[in-house]
Design an enzyme around this catalytic site. Structure first.
Site, PDB file in Angstrom:
ATOM      1  N   GLU A   7       0.816  -1.216   0.000  1.00 59.35           N
ATOM      2  CA  GLU A   7       0.000   0.000   0.000  1.00 59.35           C
ATOM      3  C   GLU A   7       0.846   1.260   0.000  1.00 59.35           C
ATOM      4  O   GLU A   7       0.422   2.303  -0.492  1.00 59.35           O
ATOM      5  CB  GLU A   7      -0.943  -0.013   1.211  1.00 59.35           C
ATOM      6  CG  GLU A   7      -2.030   1.026   1.149  1.00 59.35           C
ATOM      7  CD  GLU A   7      -3.170   0.719   2.114  1.00 59.35           C
ATOM      8  OE1 GLU A   7      -3.627   1.661   2.770  1.00 59.35           O
ATOM      9  OE2 GLU A   7      -3.599  -0.449   2.213  1.00 59.35           O
ATOM     10  N   TYR A 314      -1.366  -4.270  13.617  1.00 61.47           N
ATOM     11  CA  TYR A 314      -2.178  -3.508  12.669  1.00 61.47           C
ATOM     12  C   TYR A 314      -3.188  -2.630  13.411  1.00 61.47           C
ATOM     13  O   TYR A 314      -3.987  -3.123  14.206  1.00 61.47           O
ATOM     14  CB  TYR A 314      -2.905  -4.482  11.738  1.00 61.47           C
ATOM     15  CG  TYR A 314      -3.712  -3.825  10.655  1.00 61.47           C
ATOM     16  CD1 TYR A 314      -3.083  -3.171   9.599  1.00 61.47           C
ATOM     17  CD2 TYR A 314      -5.100  -3.857  10.682  1.00 61.47           C
ATOM     18  CE1 TYR A 314      -3.826  -2.573   8.596  1.00 61.47           C
ATOM     19  CE2 TYR A 314      -5.853  -3.262   9.678  1.00 61.47           C
ATOM     20  CZ  TYR A 314      -5.206  -2.614   8.634  1.00 61.47           C
ATOM     21  OH  TYR A 314      -5.942  -2.019   7.655  1.00 61.47           O
TER      22      TYR A 314
END
Length: 702
Positions: A7, A314
């Site tokens: 990403e 995360y």
């Protein structure tokens, strides 16, 4: 060759190091049979109405419901036009070229709904047909990446997640575009922004603000009796509250006249307080706001940076639990914190190292487990990063710590028929509360105090009895912390009891999007911060008051849409069914908004439009613009580095020309000059210079 797409460049760099790719190229890193490339977040998104041939805001175009949505590279604004971002186009060309010579793709975008959408939109826009597998990990440590590559999943395992993400993206487009255009047309001036989640969130803020401002406090009185036993003084409050001071004074006199107060009841109860659950993103954002004043966006940005630096797991998680296999790693993570200045003493003094398993539940771990620290040492963090890291680390210690054990005491007293009560609490085992030496929040209504060893039947002397004057208080204005809580459980914002009960597990937006929604309200100038409170601006209140009874502001309905998106992700609902519902909803809100009367409350100057003759020109801070979108008359306030006044703009619009204005600056010479401003035949602004008189002589100064 295997193509890995991450990403962000920083994440790609971490993955490349693990897979042995170390040859840096333009837009990717190559080596050991891999090419690791990256996006910069959303490189591709949904095209706006003009790309479907729909220009301007026109009633006859609404609702706009594309039969098929078009994808477009991320846009940047140049003047009045939007163009493809050159940096995005360059990276898309790199990705397309890599996909064309690869054997398969390994998707390493963030493991969640938006991460899936980022890759799939790129994949679809490029038109690739390569097979792909999914890397799904909850931290970016070398170990987590290596383990993730051992368990790559087929890409089609995440088709439902993509369907949910795509449905969310298209729903936001359909609702946002149609509602914003409809409100702008109904208003007749300006461009107003509404959105599927944005507007209900604004409604939560505004309704609380108006409730708070319209609240009329009620005065009441309560008695506070002072007494003591064995040299330990304490106070008790009257059980009754009094509406008038006169009655309170009479009862006070009765209590004082008694001279003695009798203990009628003593109840002692041992209470065990379970430790709090681990953080999910929303809980971290709420507590970072209430304890440190961090905005939701700031907390997310810091947590994301810590994740990319391999310090925490995360961050965009909606779960407060970990699975049993992750539990095996916790003792090592706790041992790592022995050298931490905040936590070392707590860990060393903890006798029972048995872990509390309240935060362990495989069934409650969704895409990602709760936030915990990784095995990487936390060195060289910024001040703000250290705060968030310490919050995550400390909460991990609390969550797996011992119960806190307290003895709570409730005492009732009687002074000649006047009843009093008091409470006391003694901590027997601090347990998890020793991590941060957490103290209980004081309760203004029922003061908790240090009590002597009281027994039923004790007769104590009345030292004093005073009257306390108090007022009822409104619910406070929303802070980001309380707003996040309201967004997380929108059932509390729903008045209908049955509907509220059905929506207990329902929220608006997701943990990953809450911060962006709040920041959008700031950028639209709908809300401002006053210290920690969120306060609507006049503009925000105008929008809220216009739409508060409309479907677009319905918190419950927005929560139900979010539930539907979750069902799409789990395979329980078809995305096309959801989209049909959104189209019906968009048609309904468009009709509602177009049919309403919009009250002007901004006191802006209005002039009849000299160009179209049918619209009105509104004078804004930087520009004067015709409300009739088909007209397009626009006059900029700043001309040749001179700011025109409202009066000068009014003269231009009503008379076609201003009087002589001094102070314009030449772009060629930099010298100042004077001129009038007028319209040409196309209603563009031009200079009208004063005519010089023939044979005129320069006056001498006296």
């Amino acid at each position: 060759m295997k193509i890995i797409i991450a990403e962000k460049p920083s994440v790609a760099k971490s993955i490349a190091a693990v897979v042995g790719a170390n040859n840096k190229k333009e837009g990717y890193i190559e080596g050991n049979g891999y090419a690791v490339t990256w996006a910069f977040g959303h490189l591709v998104g949904l095209a706006m109405p003009e790309h479907y041939g729909i220009e301007g805001f026109k009633r006859e175009n609404l609702p706009i419901l594309p039969a098929e949505f078009k994808l477009l590279p991320r846009q940047v604004k140049e003047g009045k036009e939007h163009k493809n971002d050159p940096g995005v186009m360059k990276q898309l060309r790199v990705i397309k070229e890599l996909f064309s010579r690869g054997d398969e793709i390994i998707v390493a975008t963030d493991a969640g709904r938006e991460g899936e959408l980022i890759f799939r939109y790129i994949f679809e826009y490029i038109g690739s047909s390569l097979p792909f597998r999914r890397l799904w990990i909850s931290s970016l440590t070398d170990r987590a990446i290596r383990d993730g590559f051992k368990t790559l999943r087929p890409g089609n395992d995440y088709d439902n997640l993509y369907a949910s993400a795509k449905a969310r993206s298209q729903a936001d487009w359909v609702v946002g575009v149609n509602s914003s255009q409809a409100l702008s047309l109904s208003a007749g001036y300006g461009v107003w922004s509404l959105g599927r989640v944005q507007t209900p969130t604004l409604a939560i803020i505004c309704s609380r603000y108006l409730e708070n401002k319209e609240f009329k406090p009620q005065t009441y009185f309560r008695l506070k009796l002072h007494t003591a036993k064995d040299a330990t003084a304490f106070a008790a409050l009257s059980v009754d509250k009094f509406d008038s001071r006169t009655i309170a004074e009479e009862v006070t006199a009765q209590g004082k006249a008694a001279e003695m107060v009798r203990v009628t009841s003593v109840e002692r109860k041992e209470v065990q307080q379970e430790p709090p659950l681990l953080y999910d993103l929303t809980t971290l954002q709420k507590e970072a706001n209430s304890k440190h004043g961090f905005s939701a966006d700031k907390t997310l940005t810091i947590a994301q940076a810590l994740y990319e630096a391999k310090r925490i797991s995360y961050p965009r998680t909606g779960s407060r639990y970990i699975s049993t296999d992750v539990l095996e790693e916790i003792p090592h993570r706790i041992a790592m914190l022995r050298s931490h200045p905040l936590f070392g003493a707590y860990i060393d003094n903890r006798f029972d190292m048995t872990l509390n398993t309240r935060s362990v539940d495989d069934s409650k771990v969704t895409d990602h487990h709760a936030l915990i620290i990784t095995e990487e040492p936390a060195h060289e963090l910024s001040k703000d990063e250290q705060i968030i890291y310490d919050m995550v680390a400390g909460r991990m210690l609390e969550a797996f710590g011992e119960r806190c054990i307290k003895e709570n005491t409730a005492v009732k007293l009687d002074a000649d028929g006047v009843h009093f009560s008091c409470k006391g609490s003694v901590t027997l085992v601090p347990g998890w509360k020793a991590v941060f030496n957490t103290k209980d929040e004081p309760n203004e209504e029922d003061d908790s105090t240090v009590l002597p060893a009281l027994v039923e039947g004790d007769n104590l002397s009345v030292r004093d009895c005073e009257i306390q004057e108090r007022q009822t208080k409104p619910r406070p204005l929303h802070t980001e912390s309380s707003l996040l809580a309201a967004m997380e459980s929108c059932a509390k914002e729903v008045e209908d009891e049955q509907q509220s009960e059905a929506m207990k597990e329902c929220g608006i937006g997701t943990p990953a999007t809450h911060a962006a929604i709040i920041e959008t309200l700031f950028s639209r100038e709908y809300i401002v911060r006053e210290k920690k409170s969120l306060v609507p601006t006049n503009k925000g209140l105008v929008v809220y008051l216009a739409v508060k009874d409309k479907k677009i502001a319905d918190v419950a309905m927005t929560g139900q849409w979010e539930q539907a998106l979750n069902k799409i992700a789990s395979g329980e609902m078809n995305a096309s069914t959801f989209h049909k519902g959104i189209e019906v909803y968009a048609s309904q809100i468009t009709a509602e908004l177009l049919g309403m009367t919009f009250e002007r409350q901004d006191n802006r100057t209005l002039c009849p439009c000299p160009k179209c003759k049918s619209g009105n020109v509104v004078i804004y801070q930087k520009v004067a613009k015709c409300q009739n979108e088909t007209c397009g008359l626009t006059v900029w306030r700043s001309i040749a580095k001179k700011e025109l006044t409202d009066g000068q703009l009014t003269d231009l619009l009503t008379s076609g020309q201003t009087s002589l204005i001094k102070g314009f600056v030449s772009s060629k010479t930099g010298s100042t000059f004077e001129a009038a401003i007028k319209f040409d035949a196309d209603y563009k602004t031009v200079f009208e210079f004063p005519q010089k008189k023939v044979g005129s002589k320069k006056r001498r100064s006296k």
